[in-house]
Design a protein around this motif. Sequence first.
Motif, PDB file in Angstrom:
ATOM      1  N   ILE A   1     -31.187   9.055 -14.736  1.00 46.88           N
ATOM      2  CA  ILE A   1     -32.469   9.602 -15.211  1.00 46.88           C
ATOM      3  C   ILE A   1     -33.323  10.021 -14.024  1.00 46.88           C
ATOM      4  O   ILE A   1     -33.911  11.111 -14.008  1.00 46.88           O
ATOM      5  N   ASP A   2     -33.383   9.159 -13.002  1.00 47.70           N
ATOM      6  CA  ASP A   2     -34.162   9.472 -11.801  1.00 47.70           C
ATOM      7  C   ASP A   2     -33.625  10.718 -11.105  1.00 47.70           C
ATOM      8  O   ASP A   2     -34.391  11.584 -10.665  1.00 47.70           O
TER       9      ASP A   2
ATOM     10  N   ARG B   1     -38.097  10.222 -20.349  1.00 52.73           N
ATOM     11  CA  ARG B   1     -37.380   9.085 -19.778  1.00 52.73           C
ATOM     12  C   ARG B   1     -36.997   8.067 -20.858  1.00 52.73           C
ATOM     13  O   ARG B   1     -35.879   7.534 -20.849  1.00 52.73           O
ATOM     14  N   VAL B   2     -37.915   7.783 -21.770  1.00 49.49           N
ATOM     15  CA  VAL B   2     -37.606   6.845 -22.854  1.00 49.49           C
ATOM     16  C   VAL B   2     -36.479   7.390 -23.722  1.00 49.49           C
ATOM     17  O   VAL B   2     -35.550   6.664 -24.096  1.00 49.49           O
TER      18      VAL B   2
ATOM     19  N   PRO C   1     -28.021   5.978 -17.829  1.00 44.45           N
ATOM     20  CA  PRO C   1     -28.459   4.972 -16.847  1.00 44.45           C
ATOM     21  C   PRO C   1     -29.735   5.405 -16.126  1.00 44.45           C
ATOM     22  O   PRO C   1     -29.968   6.603 -15.916  1.00 44.45           O
ATOM     23  N   VAL C   2     -30.539   4.441 -15.750  1.00 45.81           N
ATOM     24  CA  VAL C   2     -31.817   4.726 -15.092  1.00 45.81           C
ATOM     25  C   VAL C   2     -31.611   5.521 -13.814  1.00 45.81           C
ATOM     26  O   VAL C   2     -32.387   6.438 -13.504  1.00 45.81           O
ATOM     27  N   THR C   3     -30.577   5.208 -13.043  1.00 43.92           N
ATOM     28  CA  THR C   3     -30.322   5.938 -11.803  1.00 43.92           C
ATOM     29  C   THR C   3     -30.072   7.420 -12.061  1.00 43.92           C
ATOM     30  O   THR C   3     -30.518   8.281 -11.297  1.00 43.92           O
TER      31      THR C   3
ATOM     32  N   HIS D   1     -33.141   7.146 -21.882  1.00 45.82           N
ATOM     33  CA  HIS D   1     -32.715   5.751 -21.823  1.00 45.82           C
ATOM     34  C   HIS D   1     -32.201   5.291 -23.189  1.00 45.82           C
ATOM     35  O   HIS D   1     -31.199   4.574 -23.288  1.00 45.82           O
ATOM     36  N   HIS D   2     -32.878   5.722 -24.244  1.00 50.71           N
ATOM     37  CA  HIS D   2     -32.486   5.350 -25.609  1.00 50.71           C
ATOM     38  C   HIS D   2     -31.095   5.871 -25.960  1.00 50.71           C
ATOM     39  O   HIS D   2     -30.356   5.240 -26.718  1.00 50.71           O
TER      40      HIS D   2
ATOM     41  N   GLU E   1     -38.857  -0.955 -21.620  1.00 50.64           N
ATOM     42  CA  GLU E   1     -38.171  -0.985 -20.326  1.00 50.64           C
ATOM     43  C   GLU E   1     -38.657   0.123 -19.404  1.00 50.64           C
ATOM     44  O   GLU E   1     -38.890  -0.102 -18.214  1.00 50.64           O
ATOM     45  N   ILE E   2     -38.809   1.331 -19.940  1.00 55.24           N
ATOM     46  CA  ILE E   2     -39.281   2.442 -19.109  1.00 55.24           C
ATOM     47  C   ILE E   2     -40.717   2.208 -18.676  1.00 55.24           C
ATOM     48  O   ILE E   2     -41.105   2.529 -17.544  1.00 55.24           O
TER      49      ILE E   2
ATOM     50  N   SER F   1     -36.328   0.773 -25.382  1.00 53.40           N
ATOM     51  CA  SER F   1     -36.354   1.668 -24.225  1.00 53.40           C
ATOM     52  C   SER F   1     -37.783   1.946 -23.793  1.00 53.40           C
ATOM     53  O   SER F   1     -38.065   2.084 -22.592  1.00 53.40           O
TER      54      SER F   1
END
Length: 278
Positions: free
Chosen positions: A107-108, A94-95, A103-105, A98-99, A192-193, A189
């Motif tokens: 990634i999910d 995940r990190v 976008p987080v959405t 994100h790096h 944030e993660i 990142s």
Amino acid sequence: MIVRLFCPKCALEASKKMKESLDIEVPVPVSQLADDGRYEVRCDLGHASIVILDNVKFELLFEMGLNAIFDGYPREAVSSFTSSLERFYEFYWRVSMHHTGVPVTEIDKAWKPMSKMSERQLGAFITASMVLTGSKPRLLNPNKQMPFRNNVIHNGYVPTKAEAIDFGNTVIDLIHEGLDQLRELGSASLVEIYQLMSPRDYGADDNSDDSDELVGYVNILTAIDVRNPPNGDDQRVGDVDAQIKRIGYERQPMRMQLLTEQEMHRRHPGRVHDKEGE
């Protein structure tokens, strides 16, 4: 594993009385570990409040493994160490994503089809390491640690304490290596993660003017610690044997000290929180 919490209401009342004093002791309630990280605390004075444990899963799972060894359950220790490593693979992936700007959405969404499949998660971790560092990560030895892990998890093998400690040492080394990479290459990142994966909602204002709704937050220091890695004369420095000695010390009766912001800055630079009840 027992988690040391605190009473936010006692802490808030103590903080109001702090003038020249640099520390005030606050009673420390304890609780068994909860999966959602949310705890209902009732102190000796009868205060009822909520405390959120601000740690991610792989930090706590490794700590559970250490406690299992201390209590004489090496098989459960290997299981917890294995789960800690697998949850670290997710965190690393995940990190890394994100790096790279995903976008987080998204990634999910990408993680969802992998969430129940450990082999896919391992592949995602390897790919993420290639993207982030340009090289394949070090993994469990396919001729030693992997057969051992599978024998314990899938075949019911009961390992010796020495075998569990040896496996734990391998896991902690692998996770520390990965965390060092993330701190160096994707520190923003990583933070944030971490916040997104923590039970704490960093975007919410949990405390209101109503003292009955006061929410406290606690981040316990662990052997594997993303934001506060052990160093110097910290008791968390060292291999699994050293950590087991620390577990014994931490099980002794203790009380929590409430520090002024100035004293917190002096003792622990960079760890000062802004909200009351933390």
